[in-house]
Design an enzyme around this catalytic site. Sequence first.
Site, PDB file in Angstrom:
ATOM      1  N   SER A 190       0.852  -1.188   0.000  1.00  9.19           N
ATOM      2  CA  SER A 190       0.000   0.000   0.000  1.00  9.19           C
ATOM      3  C   SER A 190       0.895   1.249   0.000  1.00  9.19           C
ATOM      4  O   SER A 190       1.668   1.449  -0.944  1.00  9.19           O
ATOM      5  CB  SER A 190      -0.962  -0.021   1.189  1.00  9.19           C
ATOM      6  OG  SER A 190      -1.984   0.927   1.022  1.00  9.19           O
ATOM      7  N   ASP A 202     -12.088 -18.994 -16.442  1.00 12.36           N
ATOM      8  CA  ASP A 202     -10.716 -19.511 -16.331  1.00 12.36           C
ATOM      9  C   ASP A 202     -10.667 -21.035 -16.422  1.00 12.36           C
ATOM     10  O   ASP A 202      -9.614 -21.637 -16.217  1.00 12.36           O
ATOM     11  CB  ASP A 202     -10.061 -19.030 -15.038  1.00 12.36           C
ATOM     12  CG  ASP A 202     -10.854 -19.401 -13.793  1.00 12.36           C
ATOM     13  OD1 ASP A 202     -11.738 -20.268 -13.886  1.00 12.36           O
ATOM     14  OD2 ASP A 202     -10.590 -18.826 -12.721  1.00 12.36           O
ATOM     15  N   ASP A 240      -8.780  -6.330  -4.593  1.00 16.29           N
ATOM     16  CA  ASP A 240      -8.443  -5.175  -3.761  1.00 16.29           C
ATOM     17  C   ASP A 240      -9.597  -4.172  -3.768  1.00 16.29           C
ATOM     18  O   ASP A 240     -10.041  -3.723  -4.819  1.00 16.29           O
ATOM     19  CB  ASP A 240      -7.162  -4.514  -4.281  1.00 16.29           C
ATOM     20  CG  ASP A 240      -6.537  -3.566  -3.275  1.00 16.29           C
ATOM     21  OD1 ASP A 240      -7.274  -2.813  -2.627  1.00 16.29           O
ATOM     22  OD2 ASP A 240      -5.294  -3.566  -3.155  1.00 16.29           O
ATOM     23  N   HIS A 248      -7.025  -6.047  -0.143  1.00 19.40           N
ATOM     24  CA  HIS A 248      -5.943  -5.067  -0.055  1.00 19.40           C
ATOM     25  C   HIS A 248      -4.835  -5.567   0.866  1.00 19.40           C
ATOM     26  O   HIS A 248      -4.995  -5.640   2.083  1.00 19.40           O
ATOM     27  CB  HIS A 248      -6.482  -3.730   0.445  1.00 19.40           C
ATOM     28  CG  HIS A 248      -5.459  -2.645   0.431  1.00 19.40           C
ATOM     29  ND1 HIS A 248      -4.837  -2.225  -0.728  1.00 19.40           N
ATOM     30  CD2 HIS A 248      -4.931  -1.890   1.431  1.00 19.40           C
ATOM     31  CE1 HIS A 248      -3.990  -1.259  -0.441  1.00 19.40           C
ATOM     32  NE2 HIS A 248      -4.017  -1.050   0.861  1.00 19.40           N
TER      33      HIS A 248
END
Length: 505
Positions: free
Chosen positions: A182, A253, A393, A432
């Site tokens: 961050s 995916d 995030d 995050h």
Amino acid sequence: MKNNGWFLLVAAVLAPTAAVAASCESLSALALPDATITLARSIPAGELSLPGAPAAAARQYQELPTFCRVAATLKPTSDSDIQIEVWLPASGWNGKFQAVGNGGWAGSISYSAMGQALRRGYATASTDTGHTGGSARFALGHHEKLIDFGYRAVHEMTLKSKSIVAAFYGDAPKLSYWNGCSTGGRQGLKEAQQYPSDFDGIIAGAPANFRTHLQIGQIWTAGATLKDPASFIPPAKYPLIHKAAVDACDALDGVKDGVLENPSRCHFDPKVLECKGEDAATCLTAPQVEAARKIYAGAKNPRTGLQIWPGLLPGSELGWGQTAGGPEPIGLAMEYFRYVVFEDPNWDWRTFNFDADTTRTEKLEYGMNATDPNLKQFVGHGGKLLLYHGWSDQLITPMNSISYYKSVVDTMGGAAKTADFARLFLVPGMGHCGGGEGPNSFDSVSALEQWVEKGKAPEQMIASHGTNGTVDRTRPLCPYPQVATWKGAGSTDAAGSFVCAAEKP
């Protein structure tokens, strides 16, 4: 044999005298430019006590080995008051230095991260970046302190820490590493760009490196749900949106596992959740649909149509409350504009002009942006950069890290050359700097050590996910743009069932 002894004697006489190691307490008398040592004390194993430390952190400190704790105040300008700490293993030093980064507006020493580095044998350091408390109130009328926060504190800490390491051990660290996420990720990139010789290897997680535009993006996200009460999305509806987004794109995916491997390919439209009649817990009203669309779209200049900041991605919905849940925008953004850009503690966020005020914001970054893609000097001395970012995030969109990485590729001679010194790992389902539904625990430090010290570039990192302390899924993290691809056989909860490969169109 006699001749060999004579040569050894001559060599010993002519060899330079090794530096003498110092005792911990004697470091209190160490003279460093613009610095005052305020503490130099040996801490016996398990006896570190930090007032106010959370219970989990306090337990962690009980596991620390004996070390020398040094604190110092740095004053590179008359308005600087930078606090740093340096922890030095009393025995078993690995010969290396690891500095650790901060989060948010910093304002405190990152003790927990220092403890992790210390247990690995590193001499380690952290800084509060020049102010106390995780608020930007310090910035009002103190531009030099803003510069300290932007980059100067970390650089000064690094220089002074290396001198303290050398004084204590009688030898400088043979290698230096940075580890941060961050704000810490931004700090690491700033070091690579502005002080390229400070570190040999840098871990930069979820970097807030385009700070000016990040804060604009956070105002945009808040505005999507808070400007008009009809647009407000109750947090109780976040799981509804999240499930719909994952259900829509999970199979892209090739593996239906509740996690989006590459959510940038997911073109989910929340309109599928629009209420057919009255508002209900199981649907979104038309204004709520538009609010969700704005969050996914990201901030744009209303006059030029240019993207200011990319939106949050499908899969991030469970964390929207931090930026869209109200009652006002996230404090990181509010304080940036109140205390840095407009210098008005009463500034009303609803007045933000995404054209004119964006231009104003860009001029007032005080070294907080770290977007320069030219890493030639960092590469020139063998530096390695390991970037990582969670696909889910909720605070800093991973598209920002992708954008920066692509700019480095374009500047530094293409993907193949860039892969020699910089790699980006995107982590499916991770929030995050950690947490989330996907495998989110991985050892980036060991990966970087292998790269810097043995020339072995990370082809993958194995990540794990745990529930109640038990690992229930592992998965390889792949260097961008590769993705983890199921082999077609084996458990989809086992990393061995996957290979890193180019994504299928």
